[in-house]
Motif scaffolding. Sequence first.
Motif: not given
Lengths: 467, 203
Positions: A180, A351-352, A355, A358
């Motif tokens: 994460a 995009h990173f 995605a 949280c």
Amino acid sequence: MSSYPWAAGYIDDGDRPKIVTSRFQHDDGFTLDRYHATGGYQGLRAALGRTPAEVHEEVKKATVLGRGGAGFPAGTKWGLMPAGKFPRYLVVNGDESEPGTYKDRLLMERDPHQLIEGCLIAAYAAGLSQVFLYIRGEMPLAHERVATALNEAYAAGYIGKHILGSKFSVDIVLHWGAGAYVVGEETALIESLEGKRGEPRLKPPFFPAAIGLYGQPTIVNNVETLSNLPWIAVNGAAAFTAIGTETSPGTRMVAVSGHVNRPGVYEIINGTTTFRDLLYGEEFCQGIRNGNELKAFVPGGGSAPWFTPEQLDLPFEGRQVGAAGSMLGSGAIMVMDHTTDIPKAALTLTHFYAAESCGQCTPCREGGTWLERVLQRVVDGRGSRADLDQLLEIGESICPGSFPHASSTTLGLAATPFPYKMTTICFVGPSAYAPVHSALTLFREEFEAKIVERKHIPVTVGAPEHE
Amino acid sequence: MSRLNEANTLLAKEIIGRYPKARSATIPLLHLSQQQNGHITNDAIAHIAELVGATSAEVLGTCTFYEMFKMEPVGKYLVNICGTMSCQLLGADELMHHAEHSLGVKAGGTTADGMFTLEHAECQAACTEAPNMQVNYRHCHRMTTEKFDQLIDDLRAGRLDGDIPQHGTLARVRQVIPAEKAAGVALPDVPVEPAWMADGGKS
């Protein structure tokens, strides 16, 4: 310890002072034997010969700027803990995952004892009763090397009860992450270490130094930051500040990747080395691949606003880079040559962050997703001119006001300096916007080139008239 | 059998003992469970909740937050192809297309023989060695389509069994804190000044 297929070796053969990567030249730099043979644990011995306050003072004088991204001086951070409140903890941030960043993994895989020694010196100086070493989950080799080193260090009496026969006693616990990005944010790291979802905590008013792990004063330091401490304990703050500049002393590990001839992780002199040195210098990246033209580069990890060739002569120094509209972040430069599809490159980064949101703050959860969707539409050639304005409008809801960007003489733009305002708890949301804003500000024509103009076709309502 | 087995339950208790609060062991225990079963089951969630003194919902909430925990079975090898910037600039898309074609599955899918699960991954901290991928989180640097095919052949033939354990096994070396050497946990509700700090730290 076996080596994995094609896990390439790393050698920075430049003739510069090396503080944290001095053992990278040895294939067995991670073993206790090699560590002992190259001055290992002498910093700990030197520290134990002085009072904790003296060691703390020395680290403060060295002004080791945090190497994780924020650049806050470590010694000052330790001093922010409320006096007399115990126990205090040290949490080591080894959750390296900012796009472009590659240094902490190397330090853990290639010189784990140096990190362990750094943790011990910090714990001694700041009165930290237990250390948690949080390593990103997707780094099993780092886990194995650090676990082996910890086991060796316990057996040798460097960690645990009455370290080297002194009153100093502390355990270091190796902790596993599980994938994460947001956990690299220090309060999310603490939440994760408490066994919870890695959602950043609201701050201010309370920073981890005051209320951290289990509500106790907690220092969160980056792997590279701590890896500097053994050298400082042996050689002193004066020797450290003699390297680099007054505002950026010492050295820094910088990963340069993308379209360069010799991508690599280099330990550079802090504050004086310029981006031109790094991208074109003989001892660094030796120019752009195939003799291509440089188009743009990201100077400090995926979250940082972009630079163009106009900023090449800036030194790798926080204040100047901040004034020029970006940040040094985690020491990661990503280089794009003239063949790069700029909107697509921006989309990759957006995009990173979309995605990795949280999901706590609406502007980031929704805004990041919409930035990605609208940008995807433009990249796919299905976008409209209104989409480009909408991208900026979404960004405005994450970061109200003017967002930092570089100057451009060709566009007649002055730089907007760091920092920015934000409507989110942490920097993930603004980071989703940073590449979009930079790319749109500096390369708008590339976005417009992807817009297919639609012809207006009049539609007649009802049946066609017949003569 | 998806609760932790006897040996792993003992190990779990040892891990819990290193933390001032048991719930901190949640992620390490989820990894332990995934190592035992290859993925995380509801029974394992319930067992871990019992062990760390949390509710199953709390453990499930933690579990589903993190990318590495799989609630469904995956292949023996998890093939993660990085698609973040430096890798994308240097051919990640081509590598992914090749992988999809050569394994015969789309990203997210598992091959029929249960050997490989293909995934699109985010930055793997190896940006100077792009394009990158990981097999069960072991890094493979500067990949080409040829190297990819060779790697898959080697994995199928078992030639990399010594290097790459099956999915779920994270690190093959564990930290061991010998009881006689341990300094002990620092409990948050026991406000003791560390011994070496007392009297201004004069030792």
